[in-house]
Design a protein around this motif. Structure first.
Motif, PDB file in Angstrom:
ATOM      1  N   ALA A   8       0.866  -1.013   0.205  1.00  0.00           N
ATOM      2  CA  ALA A   8       0.124  -0.020   0.295  1.00  0.00           C
ATOM      3  C   ALA A   8       0.495   1.396  -0.059  1.00  0.00           C
ATOM      4  CB  ALA A   8      -0.597   0.474   1.299  1.00  0.00           C
ATOM      5  N   LEU A   9       1.309   1.851  -1.064  1.00  0.00           N
ATOM      6  CA  LEU A   9       2.033   2.961  -1.416  1.00  0.00           C
ATOM      7  C   LEU A   9       1.213   4.796  -1.447  1.00  0.00           C
ATOM      8  CD1 LEU A   9       3.983   1.427  -4.597  1.00  0.00           C
ATOM      9  CD2 LEU A   9       4.069   1.508  -1.754  1.00  0.00           C
ATOM     10  N   GLN A  10       0.885   5.053  -0.006  1.00  0.00           N
ATOM     11  CA  GLN A  10       0.374   6.561   0.697  1.00  0.00           C
ATOM     12  C   GLN A  10       1.477   7.701  -0.219  1.00  0.00           C
ATOM     13  OE1 GLN A  10      -1.160   7.065   4.676  1.00  0.00           O
ATOM     14  NE2 GLN A  10       0.500   8.686   5.009  1.00  0.00           N
ATOM     15  N   ARG A  26       7.542  11.094  -7.480  1.00  0.00           N
ATOM     16  CA  ARG A  26       7.148  10.594  -6.370  1.00  0.00           C
ATOM     17  C   ARG A  26       6.691   8.656  -6.294  1.00  0.00           C
ATOM     18  NH1 ARG A  26       3.875  14.984  -3.612  1.00  0.00           N
ATOM     19  NH2 ARG A  26       3.616  13.486  -2.235  1.00  0.00           N
ATOM     20  N   MET A  27       5.758   8.824  -7.081  1.00  0.00           N
ATOM     21  CA  MET A  27       5.003   7.210  -7.192  1.00  0.00           C
ATOM     22  C   MET A  27       5.741   5.931  -7.348  1.00  0.00           C
ATOM     23  SD  MET A  27       1.851   7.762  -9.558  1.00  0.00           S
ATOM     24  CE  MET A  27       0.715   6.250  -9.430  1.00  0.00           C
ATOM     25  N   ILE A  28       7.420   6.960  -8.975  1.00  0.00           N
ATOM     26  CA  ILE A  28       8.235   5.884  -9.368  1.00  0.00           C
ATOM     27  C   ILE A  28       8.833   5.331  -8.319  1.00  0.00           C
ATOM     28  CG2 ILE A  28      10.638   5.550 -10.347  1.00  0.00           C
ATOM     29  CD1 ILE A  28       9.023   6.868 -12.564  1.00  0.00           C
ATOM     30  N   SER A  29       9.674   5.887  -7.214  1.00  0.00           N
ATOM     31  CA  SER A  29      10.173   6.348  -5.906  1.00  0.00           C
ATOM     32  C   SER A  29       9.443   4.940  -4.732  1.00  0.00           C
ATOM     33  CB  SER A  29      10.339   7.200  -5.010  1.00  0.00           C
ATOM     34  OG  SER A  29      11.015   7.474  -4.143  1.00  0.00           O
ATOM     35  N   LEU A  30       8.702   5.179  -5.131  1.00  0.00           N
ATOM     36  CA  LEU A  30       8.064   3.794  -4.017  1.00  0.00           C
ATOM     37  C   LEU A  30       7.386   2.817  -4.681  1.00  0.00           C
ATOM     38  CD1 LEU A  30       4.384   6.713  -2.347  1.00  0.00           C
ATOM     39  CD2 LEU A  30       6.677   4.906  -0.953  1.00  0.00           C
ATOM     40  N   LEU A  31       7.525   3.252  -6.175  1.00  0.00           N
ATOM     41  CA  LEU A  31       7.014   1.680  -6.333  1.00  0.00           C
ATOM     42  C   LEU A  31       8.496   0.917  -6.043  1.00  0.00           C
ATOM     43  CD1 LEU A  31       5.144   0.574  -8.436  1.00  0.00           C
ATOM     44  CD2 LEU A  31       5.786   1.413 -10.565  1.00  0.00           C
TER      45      LEU A  31
END
Length: 308
Positions: A8-10, A26-31
């Motif tokens: 779960a990537l808040q 930011r999304m890629i970093s969380l991925l």
């Protein structure tokens, strides 16, 4: 076991001034964090790519359209899909969808590990209002900017399991879970952007909002013997606060992981889909126990009508 290691990537707040490129980075970093933790499935929030724009009343349609995606993937999101393919990680995320016919939906998609879109869901239960309301502390204009979803509550086979999607306010409506439950759903993904204070009742603050959020997710999971992965966009966006509380709930309704901040944050859990089997074959064995001859009002009537 049929285990899906799920992240779960808040997302923390996204300001009006933040570009798509910054958000996608930011999304890629969380991925990448999810992949490093062993996840094969990553779930992002509702309206992941933008601020929660329904809080503003805007009359200029061109200004509204800037918050929507005319294609998916598009030029801004192509790097996200490319990185997901490289990492072999499936994902689900929400965005504002502008169709070729000019329709606007609050939408979520589901991909496989090859980065191919295999499922699309459009938010059915739109909260809020359609015209400016001076009585509210702030606006919640989803009924102005989106059409109600027209795809129903389908499910898809992915990663060896049966998955469904809903968005934010849908989690408060048991019918949404049940329609997917009747299709054997084993994991429901849910993105949300929930204001920290009720715009129509200031006494309902973050503690109550989180209570109702958890209650909705846990009851839906338990009553349909399914995993629920609920993911927030949280924090203070342009002066407006959103709750966090991203969580993963098991098929017994127990929270097994939950975020602690209102920033970009990852939680991971190894979700064994076999854990759904006991509930689906005992107390929530729908075929044996449901009495549909008594449920007619659910589809015959929208509003409550007390007896004379």
């Amino acid at each position: 076991m049929r285990e899906i290691s799920t992240a779960a990537l808040q997302m923390g707040p996204i300001q009006k001034s933040e570009s798509r490129a910054e958000v996608v980075a930011r999304m890629i970093s969380l991925l990448e964090q999810a992949h490093a933790a062993g996840a094969v499935f990553a779930v992002f929030p509702e309206l992941t790519l933008t601020t929660f724009f329904p809080r503003w009343y805007v009359e200029d349609q061109a200004q509204v359209d800037q918050w929507f995606e005319a294609e998916m993937p598009g030029p801004h999101t192509a790097p996200l899909f490319a990185r997901a393919r490289e990492l072999k990680i499936a994902m689900s995320f929400g965005y504002g969808e502008l169709t070729p016919e000019g329709q606007h939906f609050n939408t979520s998609i589901l991909t496989n590990r090859e980065g191919e879109i295999i499922g699309k869901y459009r938010k059915v239960h739109l909260p809020g209002h359609s015209e400016y309301d001076p009585e509210r502390a702030f606006q919640h204009l989803e009924k102005r900017y989106f059409l109600p979803g027209d795809l129903g509550f389908p499910v898809w086979r992915n990663l060896g399991g049966i998955m469904g999607m809903m968005i934010c306010n849908d989690r408060r409506w048991p019918e949404a879970y049940r329609v997917m439950g009747l299709q054997g759903v084993e994991m429901v993904t849910l993105g949300f952007n929930t204001p920290s204070v009720n715009s129509q009742m200031s006494s309902e603050g973050p503690e109550d909002r989180l209570f109702h959020h958890r209650l909705s997710c846990q009851s839906g999971a338990y009553q349909n013997a399914t995993w629920v992965v609920a993911v927030a966009k949280a924090g203070v966006e342009d002066g407006h606060s959103l709750i966090g509380g991203s969580l993963i709930v098991d098929p017994n309704g127990k929270i097994v992981a939950e975020t602690k901040t209102e920033e970009d944050e990852m939680i991971v859990h190894h979700c064994d889909l076999e854990a759904c089997n006991f509930g689906k074959s005992t107390i929530f064995d729908f075929k044996r126990h449901r009495r549909i001859e008594h449920y007619g009002l659910i589809t015959q009537r929208a509003g409550a009508e007390p007896p004379d």
